[in-house]
Write a protein that holds these residues in place. Structure first.
Motif: not given
Length: 532
Positions: A370-373, A181-184
């Protein structure tokens, strides 16, 4: 004094003494001998690095990587040979630092800067070499091909680019992919247990990541093909408008050629692919604003935390939090387009979209923004009553979720929060209404664009269909669930969702491959710094 230090000192002394004590030798000969000694030293160091007990497991010798190299005596077969692709423009300065660390620990010829080497060319040449070596009876090359894995460091756009290339090349043994992971947003890495925060670039951090790659399990995920077809307007252009002058979506989602079988006379047809999500509406508009701002002021986007706070600020200024007051009702999904879904092969039915929905997401993986489902974890009775199945990443189904505004999106931060679950389908088609709006915003795996819509005809269609599968590497904390994994079924059966349900509260022959040369090869004039 260590062995390596003695070699270094002796080599330096030899070069110095030779330069001083060989006046009788021609300058040309001295230069040739000097280069010979220097190159010999590089070869010695390369072999010494390969002999390192920690890195032997990942090391690939030059004769596999560099066409025409002398075939060496490779006795140790690495259990986890890797090819590493790094977007050095991602993650501020981290991409460049990560590249240098990997090149230090591995053969520098198995580590590639995506700003300098296109992955389709690298992998094509590598597999041509492997095929030639296997044909000559090289068992070592055969084992390398069988065990090969890919590491890609960058944002979601970069990871999707590599997934597309591997899919397009139709390799005999497609290597599974691990994502750094290198992005936003980093939704792809997060979905498969690689985290969503920028990693360390030290030797210890890289070695730790390589160890996780070695022990990671392989998991198939669905690939999705997307076609956008519109009738050629009488005037003006319907070419996608990207952030400023960049090509749209940065996946190289291209117009098909006139000779392509998908081309239709009088229509413009575009196609591409995605692995995580396709979204349309207000969320894509905010993402578009972010990418545009980053293009204008790249110096302000060198820190992940700052990037995320800027994204939130743009959500406010774009009206996503006050959508009912600022966002035109004409851009609400139900007013903009008719949504058709396919639950059974060949059978399309219209999907009822609540009139307040301003953003719709077609989701393949359990990670968005960003990781929400957005789909959440429905109770067993909700699944049964609405003819739904647990959300798997390899079941050939997309989860379709709607959002009213950013406040609605914030419910995802709650333990059992979710968006408006609309449906699951193996195909989705958006048919835009005549003169509904001059444009809309779309996004594929984190890369947005502004899409003009013709006002003189209603022949605008975006269609999504299943297109095979690719292999990912899943770490121990993987969130994605496979239909073939017994533990996934147990996980889904035990899901509990105590949130209030709000759904519907208001009124063949395989497709031709997208082609690495046509779809996922970035055009020469693309600035890779804008690819997440």
């Amino acid at each position: 004094m260590t062995f390596l230090t003695r070699i270094s000192v002796n080599s330096t002394t030899l070069l110095r003494d030779f330069s001083i004590g060989s006046h009788s030798v021609s300058a040309e000969l001295r230069c040739s001998l000097h280069n010979f000694i220097s190159k010999s030293w590089e070869v010695v160091m390369t072999h010494l690095r390969a002999d390192n007990n920690v890195l032997k497991d990942y090391y690939i010798p030059d004769y596999i990587l560099v066409p025409g190299s002398v075939i060496g005596d490779s006795r140790h077969v690495p259990c986890c040979p890797v090819v590493v692709f790094i977007n050095t423009k991602s993650g501020g300065q981290l991409g460049g630092e990560l590249l240098r660390t990997y090149q230090k620990l591995l053969n520098k010829n198995q580590v590639f800067d995506l700003g300098e080497k296109a992955p389709d060319k690298v992998l094509h040449q590598l597999y041509v070499t492997l095929d030639e070596l296997k044909g000559s009876g090289d068992n070592f090359a055969a084992e390398i091909e069988k065990r090969l894995k890919i590491i890609v460091a960058g944002g979601d756009g970069t990871a999707s680019w590599l997934l597309g290339v591997v899919s397009d090349l139709k390799l005999p043994h497609p290597p599974p992919i691990a994502t750094v992971p290198l992005g936003t947003g980093n939704n792809l890495p997060f979905s498969f247990g690689w985290g969503k925060k920028n990693p360390g670039t030290s030797q210890e951090s890289v070695e730790s990541f390589l160890q996780k790659v070695k022990t990671a399990r392989e998991m198939k995920i669905d690939s999705w093909h997307i076609i956008m077809r519109m009738k050629a307007p009488k005037e003006g252009s319907c070419d996608p408008i990207a952030p400023l002058e960049l090509p749209h979506s940065l996946h190289a989602f291209n117009r098909v050629s006139k000779t392509d079988e998908m081309n239709m006379e009088g229509y413009h047809t575009y196609r591409g692919g995605f692995w995580n999500y396709f979204s349309m509406g207000m969320d894509a508009q905010v993402s578009y604003a972010f990418h545009s701002e980053r293009k204008l002021h790249p110096e302000k986007f060198k820190n992940q935390l700052i990037n995320q706070s800027t994204y939130l600020k743009l959500g406010c200024t774009q009206g996503w939090f006050c959508a009912s007051l600022i966002h035109p009702a004409s851009r609400n999904i139900a007013q903009l387009t008719k949504v058709m879904i396919m639950k059974k092969p060949g059978q399309w039915e219209e999907l009822s979209i609540p009139s307040c929905i301003r953003s719709v997401v077609c989701l393949n993986l359990p990670s968005f923004s960003g990781g929400l489902n957005p789909w959440g974890k429905p109770k067993g009775n909700n699944l049964h009553d609405r003819d739904l199945t647990p959300p798997y990443v390899d079941d050939g189904l997309l989860e379709i979720v709607g959002f009213r505004n950013a406040w609605h999106g914030l419910v995802l931060l709650a333990p059992n929060g979710h968006g408006t679950r609309l449906a699951q389908a193996s195909g989705v088609r958006f048919e835009f209404h005549k003169a509904a709006a001059s444009h809309t915003f779309m996004r594929i795996d984190g890369e947005p664009w502004k899409q003009p819509l013709p006002v003189d005809d209603d022949k605008v269609v975006v269609e999504i269909s299943h297109f095979g599968q690719v292999s990912m590497l899943a770490a121990a904390s993987c969130r994605s669930k496979s239909v073939h994994d017994p533990s996934s079924a147990l996980y889904c059966m035990n899901d509990e969702d105590d949130s209030n349900e709000e759904e519907n509260t208001e009124g063949s022959e395989e497709r031709r491959k997208f082609g690495a040369a046509d779809t996922f090869k970035l055009p020469d004039d693309v600035d890779i710094a804008q690819l997440s």
